[in-house]
Structure formats: C-alpha cells, structure tokens
Design a protein around this motif. Structure first.
Motif, PDB file in Angstrom:
ATOM      1  N   MET A   1       0.832  -1.210   0.000  1.00 55.42           N
ATOM      2  CA  MET A   1       0.000   0.000   0.000  1.00 55.42           C
ATOM      3  C   MET A   1       0.860   1.252   0.000  1.00 55.42           C
ATOM      4  N   ILE A   2       1.866   1.260   0.866  1.00 57.86           N
ATOM      5  CA  ILE A   2       2.728   2.437   0.979  1.00 57.86           C
ATOM      6  C   ILE A   2       3.542   2.636  -0.295  1.00 57.86           C
ATOM      7  N   GLY A   3       4.057   1.534  -0.867  1.00 62.13           N
ATOM      8  CA  GLY A   3       4.817   1.641  -2.110  1.00 62.13           C
ATOM      9  C   GLY A   3       3.981   2.191  -3.250  1.00 62.13           C
ATOM     10  N   ILE A   4       2.745   1.705  -3.362  1.00 58.04           N
ATOM     11  CA  ILE A   4       1.849   2.201  -4.409  1.00 58.04           C
ATOM     12  C   ILE A   4       1.524   3.670  -4.187  1.00 58.04           C
TER      13      ILE A   4
ATOM     14  N   ALA B   1       2.028   9.488  -5.431  1.00 54.56           N
ATOM     15  CA  ALA B   1       2.430  10.826  -4.995  1.00 54.56           C
ATOM     16  C   ALA B   1       3.443  11.442  -5.956  1.00 54.56           C
ATOM     17  N   MET B   2       4.297  10.599  -6.528  1.00 52.58           N
ATOM     18  CA  MET B   2       5.340  11.089  -7.430  1.00 52.58           C
ATOM     19  C   MET B   2       4.859  11.222  -8.877  1.00 52.58           C
ATOM     20  N   TYR B   3       4.017  10.285  -9.326  1.00 52.88           N
ATOM     21  CA  TYR B   3       3.689  10.208 -10.764  1.00 52.88           C
ATOM     22  C   TYR B   3       2.207  10.314 -11.079  1.00 52.88           C
ATOM     23  N   GLY B   4       1.361  10.412 -10.072  1.00 55.65           N
ATOM     24  CA  GLY B   4      -0.063  10.564 -10.318  1.00 55.65           C
ATOM     25  C   GLY B   4      -0.665   9.420 -11.097  1.00 55.65           C
ATOM     26  N   SER B   5      -1.471   9.747 -12.083  1.00 55.26           N
ATOM     27  CA  SER B   5      -2.175   8.725 -12.865  1.00 55.26           C
ATOM     28  C   SER B   5      -1.280   7.980 -13.837  1.00 55.26           C
ATOM     29  N   SER B   6       0.012   8.311 -13.874  1.00 55.48           N
ATOM     30  CA  SER B   6       0.934   7.618 -14.781  1.00 55.48           C
ATOM     31  C   SER B   6       1.400   6.268 -14.228  1.00 55.48           C
ATOM     32  N   VAL B   7       1.005   5.948 -12.996  1.00 55.55           N
ATOM     33  CA  VAL B   7       1.437   4.684 -12.404  1.00 55.55           C
ATOM     34  C   VAL B   7       0.833   3.514 -13.163  1.00 55.55           C
TER      35      VAL B   7
ATOM     36  N   THR C   1       7.845  -2.297  -4.883  1.00 62.51           N
ATOM     37  CA  THR C   1       6.506  -1.946  -5.360  1.00 62.51           C
ATOM     38  C   THR C   1       6.526  -0.569  -6.000  1.00 62.51           C
ATOM     39  N   TYR C   2       7.163   0.379  -5.330  1.00 60.09           N
ATOM     40  CA  TYR C   2       7.273   1.736  -5.877  1.00 60.09           C
ATOM     41  C   TYR C   2       7.910   1.694  -7.262  1.00 60.09           C
ATOM     42  N   TRP C   3       9.014   0.977  -7.386  1.00 58.86           N
ATOM     43  CA  TRP C   3       9.757   0.959  -8.644  1.00 58.86           C
ATOM     44  C   TRP C   3       8.973   0.279  -9.765  1.00 58.86           C
ATOM     45  N   LEU C   4       8.267  -0.793  -9.428  1.00 56.97           N
ATOM     46  CA  LEU C   4       7.504  -1.520 -10.446  1.00 56.97           C
ATOM     47  C   LEU C   4       6.250  -0.763 -10.874  1.00 56.97           C
ATOM     48  N   VAL C   5       5.637  -0.048  -9.950  1.00 60.50           N
ATOM     49  CA  VAL C   5       4.399   0.675 -10.253  1.00 60.50           C
ATOM     50  C   VAL C   5       4.673   1.993 -10.961  1.00 60.50           C
TER      51      VAL C   5
ATOM     52  N   LEU D   1      -1.224  10.210  -0.765  1.00 61.47           N
ATOM     53  CA  LEU D   1      -2.174  10.456  -1.841  1.00 61.47           C
ATOM     54  C   LEU D   1      -2.610  11.918  -1.883  1.00 61.47           C
ATOM     55  N   PHE D   2      -2.565  12.613  -0.745  1.00 63.20           N
ATOM     56  CA  PHE D   2      -2.877  14.039  -0.712  1.00 63.20           C
ATOM     57  C   PHE D   2      -1.925  14.839  -1.588  1.00 63.20           C
ATOM     58  N   ALA D   3      -0.723  14.317  -1.792  1.00 66.10           N
ATOM     59  CA  ALA D   3       0.260  15.010  -2.620  1.00 66.10           C
ATOM     60  C   ALA D   3      -0.175  15.033  -4.087  1.00 66.10           C
ATOM     61  N   TRP D   4      -0.983  14.041  -4.452  1.00 68.92           N
ATOM     62  CA  TRP D   4      -1.434  13.940  -5.842  1.00 68.92           C
ATOM     63  C   TRP D   4      -2.764  14.669  -6.065  1.00 68.92           C
ATOM     64  N   LEU D   5      -3.620  14.658  -5.058  1.00 67.67           N
ATOM     65  CA  LEU D   5      -4.955  15.260  -5.212  1.00 67.67           C
ATOM     66  C   LEU D   5      -4.883  16.778  -5.346  1.00 67.67           C
TER      67      LEU D   5
END
Length: 309
Positions: free
Chosen positions: A31-34, A39-45, A165-169, A305-309
């Motif tokens: 969950m945290i990795g996703i 937070a970094m890439y938004g909908s590009s994940v 997870t972060y890197w793969l997503v 997720l607040f970073a993306w919203l």
C-alpha cells in the motif's frame, strides 16, 4: 479461543492455518509503495504490477505462515505451553504431510504470481523473488532462532516490498533512481511492522528460552523488549513524517497531525503491554499492535495520496 470442531485437513483447518489476520502485515508495505508512486507520478502509475505486487505479498505471507507452522511443529517449539494463537499442525488440524504439500503449493503459486513482474522490472525480479522465497524458509528454520528475525522483518516487510513496489508501479525508470524519501518510508514501515514481532516474542520469552530460541527479546530481556517496542513505533513515525513531508511538502503540518494519530494508538498498546507483562493476555496487545500497523499503513497512504490530489 481453541477451535475444537475442526476436521483434519478440512477447508476450515487450512483457513485457520493461513492466519488471515496476518495478511495486513503483507498488504501495508505494498500500500505504501503504491501510494508513494502515486504521490510522485499521479495517474501515470502502472496498475497491473500494483495488483501483482499485492497478490504476491499476500500469497507469500500465507506461505510464510505455513512454513512457520510446519517447522516450529517439527522442532517442538509449538508445544502445550504455547501462549500465542494455536497452530494447525500442533493442534492436529492439518497433518505434517499435508502441510508439506501445502507450503510447496503456496510457494509455487507465489512464484507463478510474481513471475509476470519480470516483464515490468526485468530479470532482476527473479533474484528478488528468489530471495523472498529463500528467506521465507530461513526465517523459521534458522534466523528467528538466533535473534535475526527482526532484521528480516526490516528487509522483507520494509525495504524490499515498499521500494520494489514503488519501482515496479512507477513509469519505467532505472532501478537506482528510487528516491531517498521512499527508502526512508520503507525503513519506517519495517520498524512499525517489527513491533508485531517484538510483542509476539515478548509474550513467548519464557517458552523461547526453554526451547533454545535466542530471539532478540530473549537476548535483551523483558525490560529491553518493552523499551524496544516503544522506540520502534516512535522511530517509525518520525521517519514516516520525514518521507511524507518531502513528497507532500505543501501540507506538511497536516501530515504530521495525521501521523501523530498513530502514536496515540501505539502508546496505548505499549501501556497495556507494560501493565500485563506476562501470560496469554498479551495476545490482546498482539491484536492491538496488528490494528496499529494497519492504521499506520492507511495514514501514510492517505498522506501520500494528498500530494497527488
């Protein structure tokens, strides 16, 4: 509560052996990795590797539970003096032969679920998956008996699942490009999840001494175990705040407030642990700690997720 109406090798027996309450420990790092990737890439994940990472983590947790159940039973660690939740082999719910087959099939299933991640992350994912499987066995067979279980928790419930997870997503990037805040968050996650192992070993300190199981808590003693439990939660919170503020700098104060919600729950379970000290009643603290761990994962994920919203 002892289940007395469980038929040998039945579906109910396997459900109990899978220990579904432990699955949050596998889900939280993913969950945290996703959330960090969002937070970094938004909908590009990438959605598919996110799903595969979660499934792999859940199946591996069940596999680890089967391995722990079988090998602790064979070593005689799970005897009639056990204070924790009852184990399937020790209770006769599942035969040793069936459990051997079960852990083999879950290992194969985990590998099958994880193999497609090679498409998203390259051949290095085979090495990561191999390490997860090998140390899943080594934890119960060896490392937990020599006081290194906490190190494996930090690595395989923190660094590996969060960072991988972060890197793969995330959109395709070099492996070495994982930013430091994500690494900090992965360490924070590992420390928080280790609180579950600490209270588990704290409860079993006398049985582990008798069985020759030299856990970290056996080595540092009961007082040291209490202090360690408290400090792990505090350190994990501070690191999580640092990572969150970097990824969501424009709302840092609000994120700190969210994380301090976890601290209140952690102090509450620590207070109970200190009050109870010994005996089967410590299973109450085990449940509280599992709840805290899930709350931590949700709070960190929401903050990111607040970073993306």
């Amino acid at each position: 509560m002892i289940e007395s109406n469980v038929k040998v090798n039945s579906a109910k027996a396997w459900f109990l052996a899978a220990r579904p309450k432990t699955l949050t420990g596998a889900a939280v790092p993913v969950m945290i990795g996703i959330s960090a990737a969002v937070a970094m890439y938004g909908s590009s994940v990438r959605v598919v590797p996110a799903v595969l990472c979660m499934l792999f983590a859940l199946v591996m947790q069940i596999d680890a539970n089967f391995v722990n159940d079988y090998f602790d039973f064979m070593k005689g660690t799970d005897d009639e003096q056990r204070l924790g939740p009852k184990r399937a082999c020790a209770q006769g719910w599942i035969t040793a032969a069936a459990m051997r087959s079960g852990l083999l099939y879950t290992t194969i299933l985990a590998c099958a679920v994880g193999l497609p991640l090679v498409y998203f992350g390259g051949w290095e994912m085979i090495l990561v998956g191999f390490a997860c499987v090998v140390f899943c066995f080594l934890y119960t067979i060896s490392f937990s008996y020599i006081g290194l279980g906490d190190v494996l928790v930090l690595v395989f419930f923190g660094l590996v699942p969060v960072c991988m997870t972060y890197w793969l997503v995330a959109p395709p990037t070099p492996l070495m490009s994982i930013p430091w805040p994500v690494i900090v968050l992965s360490i924070a996650c590992g420390l928080i999840i280790d609180t579950l192992l600490v209270v588990n070993n704290y409860r079993d300190i006398d049985n582990d001494r008798r069985a020759g199981k030299r856990t970290l808590i056996v080595r540092i003693g009961e007082r040291g175990g209490l202090i360690l439990y408290l400090l792990l939660g505090m350190a994990g919170t501070i690191l999580a705040i640092a990572g969150i503020i970097y990824l969501n700098w424009h709302d840092g104060q609000f994120m700190q407030l969210i994380m301090f919600i976890y601290i209140q729950f952690h102090i509450g379970s620590f207070t109970e642990m200190r009050r109870i000290r010994k005996g089967v009643e410590l299973n109450k603290v085990l449940g509280m700690t599992a709840r805290n761990m899930f709350i931590f994962g949700v709070l960190v994920s929401v903050a990111l997720l607040f970073a993306w919203l």
